[in-house]
Design a protein around this motif. Structure first.
Motif, short mmCIF file in Angstrom:
data_model
loop_
_atom_site.label_atom_id
_atom_site.label_comp_id
_atom_site.label_asym_id
_atom_site.label_seq_id
_atom_site.Cartn_x
_atom_site.Cartn_y
_atom_site.Cartn_z
N GLU A 119 -8.90 2.66 -7.98
CA GLU A 119 -8.07 2.81 -6.79
C GLU A 119 -6.61 3.12 -7.10
OE1 GLU A 119 -11.49 0.04 -5.76
OE2 GLU A 119 -10.05 0.27 -7.42
N PRO B 2 0.82 -1.21 0.00
CA PRO B 2 0.00 0.00 0.00
C PRO B 2 0.86 1.27 0.00
CG PRO B 2 -0.92 -1.61 1.51
CD PRO B 2 0.40 -2.16 1.06
N HIS B 3 0.40 2.26 -0.74
CA HIS B 3 1.04 3.58 -0.84
C HIS B 3 2.37 3.55 -1.60
CE1 HIS B 3 -2.09 5.09 1.79
NE2 HIS B 3 -1.80 4.12 2.65
N ASP B 4 2.60 2.51 -2.36
CA ASP B 4 3.74 2.50 -3.26
C ASP B 4 3.55 3.56 -4.34
OD1 ASP B 4 5.89 0.84 -2.71
OD2 ASP B 4 4.99 -0.94 -3.60
N LEU C 115 -5.18 -1.41 -4.96
CA LEU C 115 -4.28 -1.36 -3.82
C LEU C 115 -4.28 0.06 -3.26
CD1 LEU C 115 -2.14 -2.99 -2.17
CD2 LEU C 115 -0.42 -2.12 -3.77
N GLU C 116 -4.48 0.18 -1.98
CA GLU C 116 -4.62 1.49 -1.34
C GLU C 116 -3.39 2.38 -1.60
OE1 GLU C 116 -5.22 3.44 3.13
OE2 GLU C 116 -5.02 1.27 2.87
N GLY C 117 -3.67 3.56 -2.14
CA GLY C 117 -2.63 4.56 -2.29
C GLY C 117 -1.59 4.28 -3.37
N LEU C 118 -1.87 3.36 -4.28
CA LEU C 118 -0.89 3.03 -5.32
C LEU C 118 -0.90 4.11 -6.42
CD1 LEU C 118 1.17 1.09 -6.60
CD2 LEU C 118 -0.75 -0.08 -7.71
#
Length: 255
Positions: A137, A94-96, A116-119
């Motif tokens: 997302e 996440p967040h990559d 994926l969250e924050g990708l």
């Protein structure tokens, strides 16, 4: 007992098949003959199209790559690229914030990315941008530049300048050739230049390459292997190449 030329040729080809390459000096020592004799042996075998000579060694095939359109390249080693893509997806967190370069291996990787969250993804590939734009997302940025029709990707100074404005956690890089001494290469000089800037902007460099890419060279040099953090490849990689990569400190994932 000194081996005759027929026996030497048989043993050279056997060693070449087992190790993926043979070295002129090593063969001279093993067979107790001169370097000149070994070079003549390799020249004869090359004339029969049984190997390819290159800088004091010989390999099974011509290492120099010609460019093919992406539609043709996608069909080559498709099952291997599939497995490589599955392994590459597992490296995401996440967040990559990632760069995905161009090429068929990284296109397959993009197809397997799930929400994926924050990708955040920046890509040079038009196909990859279209694939990932369907996942709400994932934030997708298309790199600017001149379109290269054969790969449906962008190249040039506009994209290179754009890369200086960002920092990324990972770069997923496809290549045309991996040579243990020369490094990573591609068939296009401008693409190689763009890939160099991608490397500068990324914290971790992950190369996605099926085993057919090893001991090959393209026209444009991207970087030395010492700059690579991880290579994801298939089980067709030969033992000597595998050992050398590990000695260079490259994390090797074999699928």
């Amino acid at each position: 007992m000194t081996l005759n030329i027929i026996d030497r040729h048989k043993l050279i080809l056997k060693k070449l098949n087992a190790d993926g390459f043979v070295n002129v000096t090593d063969l001279s020592d093993d067979f107790k003959v001169s370097l000149v004799t070994i070079r003549k042996d390799l020249k004869l075998l090359e004339e029969k199209k049984l190997l390819f000579r290159s800088h004091g060694k010989a390999i099974p095939v011509n290492p120099y790559i010609t460019e093919n359109p992406v539609k043709i390249k996608e069909k080559i080693n498709a099952s291997e690229k599939n497995r490589i893509a599955k392994a590459a997806v597992k490296t995401l967190v996440p967040h990559d914030s990632i760069i995905i370069a161009s090429g068929t291996s990284v296109i397959e990787f993009a197809r397997r990315i799930k929400p994926l969250e924050g990708l955040t993804v920046l890509t040079a590939s038009l196909n990859i941008a279209l694939i990932l734009s369907k996942i709400k997302e994932v934030d997708v940025m298309q790199l600017g530049g001149m379109v290269r029709p054969s790969s449906a990707s962008v190249i040039g100074p506009i994209g290179e300048k754009m890369l200086t404005e960002f920092t990324f956690t990972k770069l997923f890089l496809g290549v045309d050739g991996i040579d243990l001494d020369y490094g990573l290469t591609t068939t296009n000089l401008m693409e190689a230049s763009l890939n160099k800037e991608m490397i500068k902007s990324s914290q971790k460099i992950i190369v996605l390459a099926d085993s057919s890419k090893f001991n090959k060279k393209g026209f444009g040099r991207i970087c030395e292997l010492s700059e690579v953090d991880q290579i994801i490849t298939d089980s067709g990689i030969d033992k000597k190449t595998k050992q050398r990569l590990l000695e260079l400190g490259v994390e090797l994932t074999i699928v």
